[in-house]
Design an enzyme around this catalytic site. Structure first.
Site, mmCIF file in Angstrom:
data_model
loop_
_atom_site.group_PDB
_atom_site.id
_atom_site.type_symbol
_atom_site.label_atom_id
_atom_site.label_comp_id
_atom_site.label_asym_id
_atom_site.label_seq_id
_atom_site.Cartn_x
_atom_site.Cartn_y
_atom_site.Cartn_z
ATOM 1 N N TRP A 102 -9.936 7.122 -4.846
ATOM 2 C CA TRP A 102 -9.741 6.395 -3.584
ATOM 3 C C TRP A 102 -8.691 7.041 -2.706
ATOM 4 O O TRP A 102 -8.741 6.918 -1.484
ATOM 5 C CB TRP A 102 -9.457 4.914 -3.851
ATOM 6 C CG TRP A 102 -10.673 4.255 -4.429
ATOM 7 C CD1 TRP A 102 -10.812 3.773 -5.705
ATOM 8 C CD2 TRP A 102 -11.949 4.077 -3.787
ATOM 9 N NE1 TRP A 102 -12.097 3.300 -5.877
ATOM 10 C CE2 TRP A 102 -12.810 3.465 -4.729
ATOM 11 C CE3 TRP A 102 -12.442 4.371 -2.517
ATOM 12 C CZ2 TRP A 102 -14.134 3.153 -4.439
ATOM 13 C CZ3 TRP A 102 -13.769 4.048 -2.226
ATOM 14 C CH2 TRP A 102 -14.590 3.440 -3.179
ATOM 15 N N ASP A 172 -2.889 1.257 -0.342
ATOM 16 C CA ASP A 172 -4.197 0.688 -0.630
ATOM 17 C C ASP A 172 -4.066 -0.149 -1.908
ATOM 18 O O ASP A 172 -3.936 0.398 -2.994
ATOM 19 C CB ASP A 172 -5.211 1.831 -0.813
ATOM 20 C CG ASP A 172 -6.613 1.327 -1.124
ATOM 21 O OD1 ASP A 172 -6.795 0.119 -1.308
ATOM 22 O OD2 ASP A 172 -7.533 2.178 -1.177
ATOM 23 N N LYS A 196 -12.517 -7.091 -5.058
ATOM 24 C CA LYS A 196 -11.989 -6.926 -6.403
ATOM 25 C C LYS A 196 -11.196 -8.172 -6.808
ATOM 26 O O LYS A 196 -11.586 -8.871 -7.715
ATOM 27 C CB LYS A 196 -11.101 -5.678 -6.492
ATOM 28 C CG LYS A 196 -11.833 -4.353 -6.606
ATOM 29 C CD LYS A 196 -12.488 -3.870 -5.339
ATOM 30 C CE LYS A 196 -13.259 -2.595 -5.510
ATOM 31 N NZ LYS A 196 -12.980 -1.587 -4.503
#
Ligand code: PLP
Length: 361
Positions: A102, A172, A196
């Site tokens: 990511w 993030d 999530k």
């Protein structure tokens, strides 16, 4: 009806009571005569839902008043592009600490807009650790420093907030937000896709220290401007009302369960149990991440014999344990154990893993 224990990395399992409440309210929200998703986002019903969701998230995370909270479309990936557009001038440097998949995405989305400096990277080591702060090569004039708090695929999690001085720290937190107490004031921007730990896919939470909103950034449309979304309280255009509503139910569920402190205790126990099974398996199961930075949210692991992958997944499914297949980038298995995964689910997985090893080891 039998609900399996669902270890999906995202979209991920939601609290059963939240789903039940959404089901009960589906046709007629609180006597409104319509579902909340059928009502105007500017009407009193949805405004109440929206305001309570923000207030509850502020309570959960102890978000200081000098931070704005946005509920936006576009997922975490869109934020990765909006961050340089809003907070850096064209050609300015931005520092990225690369610790997994990511982080790479964040860099890819930023490259058209900023001069990306990869200040540190664990790629050579196969993304199994986090570079020591002393080894970060930060720029003198960076617009911000970006980190990925938890790498969802590689299972690597920052266990400390690293000091970057006066440069805004952007993080993030897609896969670890509200999983434990966090000092928000150490960050300039915290962003997270909801699917999530917060709720359903389709809404992202972005928490921004207000002084950053004064930055000029780059030529861009109003719809890509955080300050405009803040001015319109995330209703510059039609917001994702269903997703916002469901996230709000998750926040209320979390508060009723005891808040982030309680989830931090549960998450510590859940992850410790799985790592213990892996580490005590004599090499039958293997997690390759440096123990100090192993993720509490995503536990990737490999079986000694790859031919056992399919039997493992098939037998797990029969035992009511689903979505354990690892990301295609890594192979193997991955158990995602976010807040909504009950401890009983992780205990069931641990027992299954021990039992599977006995039968196939
Ligand atoms: C899932 C995830 C993303 C991507 O989220 P989208 O909502 O699909 O854009 C980004 N960062 C992290 C850490 C993630 O886990």
């Amino acid at each position: 009806m039998t609900r399996a224990y669902n270890f999906s990395a995202g979209p991920a399992t939601l609290p059963e009571t939240v789903l039940q409440q959404a089901q009960a309210e589906m046709l007629d929200w609180h006597g409104a005569g319509a579902s909340i998703v059928e009502l105007s986002h500017r009407g009193p019903e949805f405004l109440q839902v929206a305001q309570e969701a923000e207030a509850d998230l502020r309570t959960l995370m102890a978000i200081p008043d000098d931070y704005a909270v946005l509920f936006l479309q576009g997922g975490a990936t869109a934020q990765q592009a909006l961050i340089p557009l809003n907070f850096a001038v064209p050609g300015q440097k931005a520092d990225y600490v690369l610790t997994g998949h990511w982080g790479k995405t964040a860099i890819k989305q930023a490259r058209p807009y900023v001069d990306v400096n990869i200040a540190a990277s664990s790629e050579n080591g196969g993304f199994r650790g986090i570079p020591a702060r002393a080894d970060w090569r930060l720029s003198d004039d960076a617009a911000y420093v970006h980190v990925t708090a938890n790498e969802t695929i590689h299972g690597v999690e920052f266990r400390d907030t690293h000091d970057v001085g006066d440069v805004p720290l952007v993080a993030d937190f897609s896969s670890s937000i509200v999983s434990e107490p966090l000092d928000v004031s150490k960050y300039a921007v915290i962003y997270a896709g909801a699917q999530k730990n917060l709720g359903p896919v389709g809404v992202s939470v972005v928490i921004i220290r207000r002084d950053l909103l004064e930055r000029a950034g780059q030529p861009r449309a109003d719809i890509f401007t955080y300050a405009s979304h803040v001015a319109k309280e995330s209703m510059l255009n039609t917001p994702p009302t269903w997703n916002w509503y469901l996230a709000g139910l998750v926040f209320k569920w979390m508060l009723a369960q005891g808040g982030v402190e309680e989830f931090a205790r549960r998450n510590a126990r859940k992850s410790a149990l799985l790592y213990q099974v892996i580490d005590n398996s004599g090499g039958f199961y293997r997690n390759e991440v440096e123990p100090a930075v192993r993720s509490r949210m995503n536990v990737p692991f490999f079986l000694k014999d790859e031919a056992l992958n399919k039997p493992f997944l098939d037998e797990a499914k029969t035992a009511g344990l689903i979505s354990l297949k690892g990301h295609r980038a890594l192979g193997g298995m991955r158990a995602s154990i976010y807040n909504a995964m009950p401890e009983e689910g992780v205990q069931a997985l641990a027992s299954f893993m021990r039992d599977f090893q006995q039968r196939h080891g």
